[in-house]
Design a protein around this motif. Structure first.
Motif, PDB file in Angstrom:
ATOM      1  N   ALA A   1       0.964  -1.289  -0.011  1.00  0.00           N
ATOM      2  CA  ALA A   1       0.081  -0.007   0.025  1.00  0.00           C
ATOM      3  C   ALA A   1       0.970   1.454  -0.136  1.00  0.00           C
ATOM      4  CB  ALA A   1      -1.055   0.010   1.384  1.00  0.00           C
ATOM      5  N   ARG A   2       1.863   1.075   0.681  1.00  0.00           N
ATOM      6  CA  ARG A   2       2.893   2.266   0.839  1.00  0.00           C
ATOM      7  C   ARG A   2       3.394   2.614  -0.608  1.00  0.00           C
ATOM      8  NH1 ARG A   2       8.386   2.975   3.027  1.00  0.00           N
ATOM      9  NH2 ARG A   2       8.455   5.334   3.693  1.00  0.00           N
ATOM     10  N   ALA A   3       3.856   1.664  -1.306  1.00  0.00           N
ATOM     11  CA  ALA A   3       4.521   1.733  -2.536  1.00  0.00           C
ATOM     12  C   ALA A   3       3.391   2.023  -3.592  1.00  0.00           C
ATOM     13  CB  ALA A   3       5.203   0.483  -2.994  1.00  0.00           C
ATOM     14  N   THR A   4       2.264   1.780  -3.393  1.00  0.00           N
ATOM     15  CA  THR A   4       1.186   2.244  -4.419  1.00  0.00           C
ATOM     16  C   THR A   4       0.827   3.593  -4.130  1.00  0.00           C
ATOM     17  OG1 THR A   4       0.371   0.021  -4.540  1.00  0.00           O
ATOM     18  CG2 THR A   4      -1.038   1.803  -5.142  1.00  0.00           C
ATOM     19  N   HIS A   5       0.725   3.913  -2.900  1.00  0.00           N
ATOM     20  CA  HIS A   5       0.465   5.224  -2.456  1.00  0.00           C
ATOM     21  C   HIS A   5       1.458   6.256  -2.980  1.00  0.00           C
ATOM     22  CE1 HIS A   5       0.729   8.862   0.041  1.00  0.00           C
ATOM     23  NE2 HIS A   5      -0.773   8.982   0.122  1.00  0.00           N
ATOM     24  N   SER A   6       2.864   5.929  -3.067  1.00  0.00           N
ATOM     25  CA  SER A   6       3.997   6.638  -3.399  1.00  0.00           C
ATOM     26  C   SER A   6       3.872   6.684  -4.933  1.00  0.00           C
ATOM     27  CB  SER A   6       5.097   5.891  -3.158  1.00  0.00           C
ATOM     28  OG  SER A   6       6.220   6.711  -3.374  1.00  0.00           O
ATOM     29  N   ARG A   7       3.740   5.716  -5.425  1.00  0.00           N
ATOM     30  CA  ARG A   7       3.210   5.724  -7.105  1.00  0.00           C
ATOM     31  C   ARG A   7       2.443   6.763  -7.592  1.00  0.00           C
ATOM     32  NH1 ARG A   7       2.691   0.892  -7.926  1.00  0.00           N
ATOM     33  NH2 ARG A   7       0.376   0.624  -8.325  1.00  0.00           N
ATOM     34  N   PHE A   8       1.247   6.743  -6.824  1.00  0.00           N
ATOM     35  CA  PHE A   8       0.207   7.526  -7.237  1.00  0.00           C
ATOM     36  C   PHE A   8       0.387   9.250  -6.769  1.00  0.00           C
ATOM     37  CE2 PHE A   8      -3.249   4.105  -7.181  1.00  0.00           C
ATOM     38  CZ  PHE A   8      -2.856   3.568  -8.615  1.00  0.00           C
ATOM     39  N   TYR A   9       0.859   9.605  -5.735  1.00  0.00           N
ATOM     40  CA  TYR A   9       1.039  10.783  -5.178  1.00  0.00           C
ATOM     41  C   TYR A   9       2.253  11.315  -4.898  1.00  0.00           C
ATOM     42  CZ  TYR A   9      -3.820   9.715  -4.432  1.00  0.00           C
ATOM     43  OH  TYR A   9      -5.206   9.132  -4.555  1.00  0.00           O
ATOM     44  N   GLN A  10       3.348  10.558  -5.130  1.00  0.00           N
ATOM     45  CA  GLN A  10       4.696  11.220  -4.683  1.00  0.00           C
ATOM     46  C   GLN A  10       5.017  12.401  -5.911  1.00  0.00           C
ATOM     47  OE1 GLN A  10       8.202   8.532  -5.331  1.00  0.00           O
ATOM     48  NE2 GLN A  10       9.288  10.077  -4.221  1.00  0.00           N
ATOM     49  N   GLY A  11       4.480  12.218  -7.116  1.00  0.00           N
ATOM     50  CA  GLY A  11       4.883  13.293  -8.167  1.00  0.00           C
ATOM     51  C   GLY A  11       3.851  14.568  -7.816  1.00  0.00           C
ATOM     52  N   LEU A  12       2.749  14.407  -7.373  1.00  0.00           N
ATOM     53  CA  LEU A  12       2.003  15.439  -7.067  1.00  0.00           C
ATOM     54  C   LEU A  12       2.570  16.273  -5.678  1.00  0.00           C
ATOM     55  CD1 LEU A  12      -0.581  17.081  -7.515  1.00  0.00           C
ATOM     56  CD2 LEU A  12      -1.642  15.615  -6.142  1.00  0.00           C
ATOM     57  N   ASP A  13       2.859  15.547  -4.804  1.00  0.00           N
ATOM     58  CA  ASP A  13       3.681  16.016  -3.588  1.00  0.00           C
ATOM     59  C   ASP A  13       4.666  16.928  -3.988  1.00  0.00           C
ATOM     60  OD1 ASP A  13       3.864  16.335  -0.621  1.00  0.00           O
ATOM     61  OD2 ASP A  13       5.552  15.520  -1.120  1.00  0.00           O
ATOM     62  N   GLU A  14       5.533  16.423  -4.765  1.00  0.00           N
ATOM     63  CA  GLU A  14       6.896  17.105  -5.335  1.00  0.00           C
ATOM     64  C   GLU A  14       6.444  18.133  -5.870  1.00  0.00           C
ATOM     65  OE1 GLU A  14       9.039  14.328  -7.616  1.00  0.00           O
ATOM     66  OE2 GLU A  14       9.527  12.992  -5.840  1.00  0.00           O
ATOM     67  N   VAL A  15       5.497  18.417  -6.929  1.00  0.00           N
ATOM     68  CA  VAL A  15       4.984  19.521  -7.504  1.00  0.00           C
ATOM     69  C   VAL A  15       4.524  20.619  -6.591  1.00  0.00           C
ATOM     70  CG1 VAL A  15       3.415  20.459  -9.075  1.00  0.00           C
ATOM     71  CG2 VAL A  15       4.538  18.540  -9.525  1.00  0.00           C
ATOM     72  N   ARG A  16       3.677  20.100  -5.719  1.00  0.00           N
ATOM     73  CA  ARG A  16       3.201  20.849  -4.735  1.00  0.00           C
ATOM     74  C   ARG A  16       3.873  21.532  -3.765  1.00  0.00           C
ATOM     75  NH1 ARG A  16      -1.793  19.486  -1.354  1.00  0.00           N
ATOM     76  NH2 ARG A  16      -1.991  21.934  -1.327  1.00  0.00           N
ATOM     77  N   SER A  17       4.985  20.600  -3.447  1.00  0.00           N
ATOM     78  CA  SER A  17       6.104  20.957  -2.241  1.00  0.00           C
ATOM     79  C   SER A  17       7.165  22.165  -2.768  1.00  0.00           C
ATOM     80  CB  SER A  17       6.737  19.796  -1.716  1.00  0.00           C
ATOM     81  OG  SER A  17       5.787  19.071  -1.172  1.00  0.00           O
ATOM     82  N   SER A  18       7.196  21.999  -3.990  1.00  0.00           N
ATOM     83  CA  SER A  18       8.342  22.869  -4.629  1.00  0.00           C
ATOM     84  C   SER A  18       7.923  24.290  -5.143  1.00  0.00           C
ATOM     85  CB  SER A  18       9.080  22.150  -5.931  1.00  0.00           C
ATOM     86  OG  SER A  18       7.770  21.834  -7.035  1.00  0.00           O
ATOM     87  N   ARG A  19       6.687  24.534  -4.916  1.00  0.00           N
ATOM     88  CA  ARG A  19       5.842  25.540  -5.453  1.00  0.00           C
ATOM     89  C   ARG A  19       6.150  26.955  -4.193  1.00  0.00           C
ATOM     90  NH1 ARG A  19      -0.202  24.238  -7.570  1.00  0.00           N
ATOM     91  NH2 ARG A  19       0.628  23.178  -9.328  1.00  0.00           N
ATOM     92  N   PRO A  20       6.750  28.000  -4.664  1.00  0.00           N
ATOM     93  CA  PRO A  20       6.992  28.973  -3.940  1.00  0.00           C
ATOM     94  C   PRO A  20       5.551  29.582  -3.082  1.00  0.00           C
ATOM     95  CG  PRO A  20       7.148  29.686  -6.071  1.00  0.00           C
ATOM     96  CD  PRO A  20       7.127  28.343  -6.273  1.00  0.00           C
ATOM     97  N   HIS A  21       4.652  29.451  -3.645  1.00  0.00           N
ATOM     98  CA  HIS A  21       3.372  30.165  -3.118  1.00  0.00           C
ATOM     99  C   HIS A  21       2.269  28.885  -2.614  1.00  0.00           C
ATOM    100  CE1 HIS A  21       4.470  33.621  -5.078  1.00  0.00           C
ATOM    101  NE2 HIS A  21       4.644  32.957  -6.274  1.00  0.00           N
ATOM    102  N   LYS A  22       1.500  29.367  -1.627  1.00  0.00           N
ATOM    103  CA  LYS A  22       0.728  28.345  -1.207  1.00  0.00           C
ATOM    104  C   LYS A  22      -0.494  27.664  -2.242  1.00  0.00           C
ATOM    105  CE  LYS A  22       0.326  29.581   3.808  1.00  0.00           C
ATOM    106  NZ  LYS A  22      -0.558  29.690   4.809  1.00  0.00           N
TER     107      LYS A  22
END
Length: 141
Positions: A108-129
């Motif tokens: 489940a952890r690997a599947t969750h990572s596969r689905f959402y890691q990219g989105l988290d990286e995009v959201r985390s790298s933005r300078p604005h909320k």
């Protein structure tokens, strides 16, 4: 021997709060897998101990029989041995299930990572909320 198995202080392996951020979910899954893995070790030790006690109980029943004591005591000791052996088998089955949960949690952890890691990286790298999930969902149609 019973002093070796002490209850843990924490109530839950992973808190079940409402924090559903990517990193929080990954941490909860990792914590759950780790706690279940530790439980597997505890269950294995319990199974070994119970089986050893069942074997000792069986030997004691034989010793009682050889001492020509009342057969009632032999029967009672054999009943203890059978009960401990049966409990050890059930603990082994529980351990197998706990191992399965560890594997499923890692999956489940690997599947969750596969689905959402990219989105988290995009959201985390933005300078604005950015808006929280569901912000753009229209209410009532």
């Amino acid at each position: 021997m019973s002093g070796e198995l002490a209850p843990r202080n924490s109530n839950a392996a992973a808190p079940t709060d409402g924090d559903n951020r990517y990193k929080a979910v990954q941490h909860k899954l990792k914590t759950l897998a780790s706690a279940m893995d530790q439980a597997c070790g505890d269950l294995l030790r319990l199974q070994i101990s119970m089986q050893a006690n069942a074997n000792r109980s069986e030997e004691l029943a034989r010793d009682i029989a050889h001492a020509e004591l009342d057969p009632m005591f032999v029967e009672m000791q054999n009943a203890v041995s059978i009960a401990l052996g049966g409990a050890a088998v059930e603990v082994r089955r529980l351990n197998e299930m706990a191992n399965e949960v560890v594997g499923l949690t890692e999956q489940a952890r690997a599947t969750h990572s596969r689905f959402y890691q990219g989105l988290d990286e995009v959201r985390s790298s933005r300078p604005h909320k950015t808006p929280r999930p569901g912000f753009l969902v229209r209410k009532g149609g």
